[in-house]
Design a protein around this motif. Structure first.
Motif, PDB file in Angstrom:
ATOM      1  N   ALA A   1       0.818  -1.207   0.000  1.00 34.58           N
ATOM      2  CA  ALA A   1       0.000   0.000   0.000  1.00 34.58           C
ATOM      3  C   ALA A   1       0.857   1.265   0.000  1.00 34.58           C
ATOM      4  CB  ALA A   1      -0.939  -0.002   1.201  1.00 34.58           C
ATOM      5  N   SER A   2       1.945   1.262   0.753  1.00 36.62           N
ATOM      6  CA  SER A   2       2.827   2.432   0.811  1.00 36.62           C
ATOM      7  C   SER A   2       3.490   2.675  -0.542  1.00 36.62           C
ATOM      8  CB  SER A   2       3.892   2.240   1.889  1.00 36.62           C
ATOM      9  OG  SER A   2       3.307   2.068   3.161  1.00 36.62           O
ATOM     10  N   THR A   3       3.954   1.599  -1.163  1.00 34.16           N
ATOM     11  CA  THR A   3       4.615   1.722  -2.459  1.00 34.16           C
ATOM     12  C   THR A   3       3.629   2.197  -3.514  1.00 34.16           C
ATOM     13  OG1 THR A   3       6.081  -0.104  -1.848  1.00 34.16           O
ATOM     14  CG2 THR A   3       6.017   0.515  -4.170  1.00 34.16           C
ATOM     15  N   PHE A   4       2.449   1.618  -3.511  1.00 42.44           N
ATOM     16  CA  PHE A   4       1.421   2.033  -4.464  1.00 42.44           C
ATOM     17  C   PHE A   4       1.093   3.513  -4.311  1.00 42.44           C
ATOM     18  CE2 PHE A   4      -3.164   2.941  -4.858  1.00 42.44           C
ATOM     19  CZ  PHE A   4      -3.254   2.935  -6.248  1.00 42.44           C
ATOM     20  N   THR A   5       0.879   3.954  -3.066  1.00 42.25           N
ATOM     21  CA  THR A   5       0.522   5.355  -2.826  1.00 42.25           C
ATOM     22  C   THR A   5       1.618   6.294  -3.305  1.00 42.25           C
ATOM     23  OG1 THR A   5      -0.796   4.684  -0.909  1.00 42.25           O
ATOM     24  CG2 THR A   5      -0.208   7.007  -1.075  1.00 42.25           C
ATOM     25  N   GLY A   6       2.874   5.927  -3.027  1.00 38.04           N
ATOM     26  CA  GLY A   6       3.983   6.760  -3.468  1.00 38.04           C
ATOM     27  C   GLY A   6       4.110   6.807  -4.978  1.00 38.04           C
ATOM     28  N   ALA A   7       4.006   5.657  -5.632  1.00 41.05           N
ATOM     29  CA  ALA A   7       4.141   5.609  -7.095  1.00 41.05           C
ATOM     30  C   ALA A   7       3.022   6.393  -7.769  1.00 41.05           C
ATOM     31  CB  ALA A   7       4.144   4.160  -7.571  1.00 41.05           C
ATOM     32  N   LEU A   8       1.809   6.267  -7.239  1.00 38.52           N
ATOM     33  CA  LEU A   8       0.678   7.006  -7.792  1.00 38.52           C
ATOM     34  C   LEU A   8       0.899   8.508  -7.636  1.00 38.52           C
ATOM     35  CD1 LEU A   8      -2.199   6.452  -9.019  1.00 38.52           C
ATOM     36  CD2 LEU A   8      -3.073   6.835  -6.702  1.00 38.52           C
ATOM     37  N   THR A   9       1.383   8.921  -6.474  1.00 34.35           N
ATOM     38  CA  THR A   9       1.618  10.336  -6.207  1.00 34.35           C
ATOM     39  C   THR A   9       2.739  10.889  -7.082  1.00 34.35           C
ATOM     40  OG1 THR A   9       0.848  10.010  -3.932  1.00 34.35           O
ATOM     41  CG2 THR A   9       2.082  12.015  -4.368  1.00 34.35           C
ATOM     42  N   ARG A  10       3.661  10.036  -7.474  1.00 32.24           N
ATOM     43  CA  ARG A  10       4.719  10.467  -8.394  1.00 32.24           C
ATOM     44  C   ARG A  10       4.237  10.580  -9.832  1.00 32.24           C
ATOM     45  NH1 ARG A  10       9.796  11.394  -6.976  1.00 32.24           N
ATOM     46  NH2 ARG A  10      10.161  11.592  -9.203  1.00 32.24           N
ATOM     47  N   GLY A  11       3.000  10.238 -10.094  1.00 30.41           N
ATOM     48  CA  GLY A  11       2.440  10.440 -11.425  1.00 30.41           C
ATOM     49  C   GLY A  11       2.187   9.182 -12.229  1.00 30.41           C
ATOM     50  N   LYS A  12       2.493   8.010 -11.659  1.00 29.03           N
ATOM     51  CA  LYS A  12       2.192   6.773 -12.364  1.00 29.03           C
ATOM     52  C   LYS A  12       0.668   6.572 -12.412  1.00 29.03           C
ATOM     53  CE  LYS A  12       6.520   5.523 -12.864  1.00 29.03           C
ATOM     54  NZ  LYS A  12       7.165   5.505 -14.201  1.00 29.03           N
ATOM     55  N   ASN A  13       0.192   5.914 -13.468  1.00 33.52           N
ATOM     56  CA  ASN A  13      -1.240   5.615 -13.505  1.00 33.52           C
ATOM     57  C   ASN A  13      -1.557   4.491 -12.525  1.00 33.52           C
ATOM     58  OD1 ASN A  13      -0.877   3.040 -14.827  1.00 33.52           O
ATOM     59  ND2 ASN A  13      -0.712   4.096 -16.801  1.00 33.52           N
ATOM     60  N   ILE A  14      -2.840   4.242 -12.320  1.00 35.14           N
ATOM     61  CA  ILE A  14      -3.264   3.274 -11.302  1.00 35.14           C
ATOM     62  C   ILE A  14      -2.616   1.915 -11.533  1.00 35.14           C
ATOM     63  CG2 ILE A  14      -5.221   1.936 -10.420  1.00 35.14           C
ATOM     64  CD1 ILE A  14      -5.586   4.607  -9.391  1.00 35.14           C
ATOM     65  N   TYR A  15      -2.716   1.408 -12.758  1.00 33.49           N
ATOM     66  CA  TYR A  15      -2.220   0.057 -13.027  1.00 33.49           C
ATOM     67  C   TYR A  15      -0.703  -0.020 -12.862  1.00 33.49           C
ATOM     68  CZ  TYR A  15      -1.457  -4.434 -15.272  1.00 33.49           C
ATOM     69  OH  TYR A  15      -1.077  -5.723 -15.531  1.00 33.49           O
ATOM     70  N   ASP A  16       0.014   0.954 -13.395  1.00 32.85           N
ATOM     71  CA  ASP A  16       1.476   0.932 -13.272  1.00 32.85           C
ATOM     72  C   ASP A  16       1.898   1.037 -11.805  1.00 32.85           C
ATOM     73  OD1 ASP A  16       1.771   0.643 -15.969  1.00 32.85           O
ATOM     74  OD2 ASP A  16       2.295   2.744 -16.359  1.00 32.85           O
ATOM     75  N   ALA A  17       1.215   1.883 -11.033  1.00 36.45           N
ATOM     76  CA  ALA A  17       1.547   2.021  -9.610  1.00 36.45           C
ATOM     77  C   ALA A  17       1.302   0.708  -8.874  1.00 36.45           C
ATOM     78  CB  ALA A  17       0.731   3.150  -8.990  1.00 36.45           C
ATOM     79  N   LEU A  18       0.231   0.025  -9.224  1.00 35.36           N
ATOM     80  CA  LEU A  18      -0.070  -1.262  -8.591  1.00 35.36           C
ATOM     81  C   LEU A  18       0.970  -2.320  -8.956  1.00 35.36           C
ATOM     82  CD1 LEU A  18      -3.936  -1.344  -9.113  1.00 35.36           C
ATOM     83  CD2 LEU A  18      -2.784  -1.345  -6.891  1.00 35.36           C
ATOM     84  N   THR A  19       1.377  -2.357 -10.212  1.00 35.69           N
ATOM     85  CA  THR A  19       2.364  -3.372 -10.624  1.00 35.69           C
ATOM     86  C   THR A  19       3.728  -3.092 -10.006  1.00 35.69           C
ATOM     87  OG1 THR A  19       2.884  -2.184 -12.692  1.00 35.69           O
ATOM     88  CG2 THR A  19       1.159  -3.857 -12.783  1.00 35.69           C
ATOM     89  N   ILE A  20       4.090  -1.818  -9.877  1.00 38.19           N
ATOM     90  CA  ILE A  20       5.342  -1.470  -9.196  1.00 38.19           C
ATOM     91  C   ILE A  20       5.285  -1.944  -7.750  1.00 38.19           C
ATOM     92  CG2 ILE A  20       6.692   0.475  -8.290  1.00 38.19           C
ATOM     93  CD1 ILE A  20       5.979   1.941 -10.949  1.00 38.19           C
ATOM     94  N   ALA A  21       4.146  -1.717  -7.092  1.00 43.41           N
ATOM     95  CA  ALA A  21       3.988  -2.149  -5.705  1.00 43.41           C
ATOM     96  C   ALA A  21       4.061  -3.670  -5.589  1.00 43.41           C
ATOM     97  CB  ALA A  21       2.650  -1.643  -5.151  1.00 43.41           C
ATOM     98  N   ALA A  22       3.444  -4.372  -6.533  1.00 39.65           N
ATOM     99  CA  ALA A  22       3.472  -5.836  -6.502  1.00 39.65           C
ATOM    100  C   ALA A  22       4.886  -6.364  -6.723  1.00 39.65           C
ATOM    101  CB  ALA A  22       2.525  -6.392  -7.566  1.00 39.65           C
TER     102      ALA A  22
END
Length: 278
Positions: free
Chosen positions: A220-241
């Motif tokens: 959840a922390s990684t997803f939130t950070g990636a999304l806030t950096r401008g990644k789209n939802i799916y990319d932020a989720l895959t980075i977190a995974a």
């Protein structure tokens, strides 16, 4: 610099909650402002831990921040210890959340059972908080409790999970994501639903046969950070995974690893490369 508000407890030893959110989000070049809900000497897998409830302090933090005019780019809530804390977080959403992304990780259940100290009233209050979020990240157990439905087990069918996602979206979130899903062929990941586009999406990594505390917080922390950096939802989720998977694998292969969390610290370079920051 962008700023994320993270609302959850502090475990002085034990890799979870703010102890995960603060370093991960900060490593991504984002300020992480914390609202501590409690301070524990260790997280709850240890016996005899000390516990200091900070519910009353949360209200003072909110009022002070409001008087200073602080602004945020996202709000992310994790483990909350009582229905009153859920009410206070709901007020944080109303006070600071206009026009920004609000993310709820409704950390309250696993393997079909609510965590110790929680009951059906708590689950109902969490449902109300989820209705104010833009994105929610429950596991299968939490999704079931939020909807008041019978727990289908960890090997629930994709069709059943898709039905849960649609029902969750009707509460209000634009994106509903169920985490910790078995996706077949030794694959483990998430399945999500975009209510605006009426589209499902999923992603998996190789399953590491190891249970560890705090992996949901890492995700959840990684997803939130990636999304806030401008990644789209799916990319932020895959980075977190991907990052969570690397952390688990590193822990699994490390004979010196502790048993109270995953080695997220050693994998920060992987995360920064994945974000193309180094």
């Amino acid at each position: 610099m962008k700023r994320i508000m993270s609302i959850q407890d502090i475990s002085c030893i034990g890799k979870c909650s703010c102890g995960v959110a603060l370093p991960i989000i900060s490593s991504m070049g984002i300020e992480c402002a914390i609202v501590p809900t409690a301070v524990l000497s260790t997280h709850t897998m240890f016996s005899g831990f000390t516990f200091r409830d900070l519910t009353d302090d949360m209200v003072g933090i909110k009022e002070h921040w409001l008087s200073e005019g602080f602004k945020f780019d996202a709000i992310y809530s994790g483990y909350l210890g009582s229905t009153r804390q859920i009410d206070i977080v709901s007020d944080f959403f109303d006070t600071f959340g206009k026009g920004i992304t609000k993310i709820v990780d409704p950390a309250m259940a696993d393997n079909g059972k609510l965590y110790a100290g929680f009951d059906e009233d708590f689950a109902l209050e969490m449902t109300r908080l989820c209705s104010k979020a833009d994105i929610i990240l429950p596991n299968i157990s939490e999704a079931s409790f939020i909807l008041g439905e019978e727990y289908p087990g960890e090997d629930a069918s994709i069709e059943h999970l898709q039905n849960l996602l649609i029902k969750l979206s009707k509460l209000g979130p634009k994106h509903t994501v169920i985490t910790g899903v078995n996706l077949g062929d030794d694959k483990f990941g998430f399945i999500g639903y975009d209510s605006a586009e009426n589209e499902f999406y999923s992603y998996s990594t190789k399953k590491v046969h190891m249970k560890s505390h705090g992996t949901g917080d890492v995700f959840a922390s990684t997803f939130t950070g990636a999304l806030t950096r401008g990644k789209n939802i799916y990319d932020a989720l895959t980075i977190a995974a991907d990052f969570t998977s690397e952390c688990i694998a590193d822990t699994y292969n490390d004979p010196e690893a502790v048993n109270y969390g995953v080695n997220f610290e050693t994998q920060i370079p992987f995360l920064l490369k994945r974000l193309e920051l180094i």
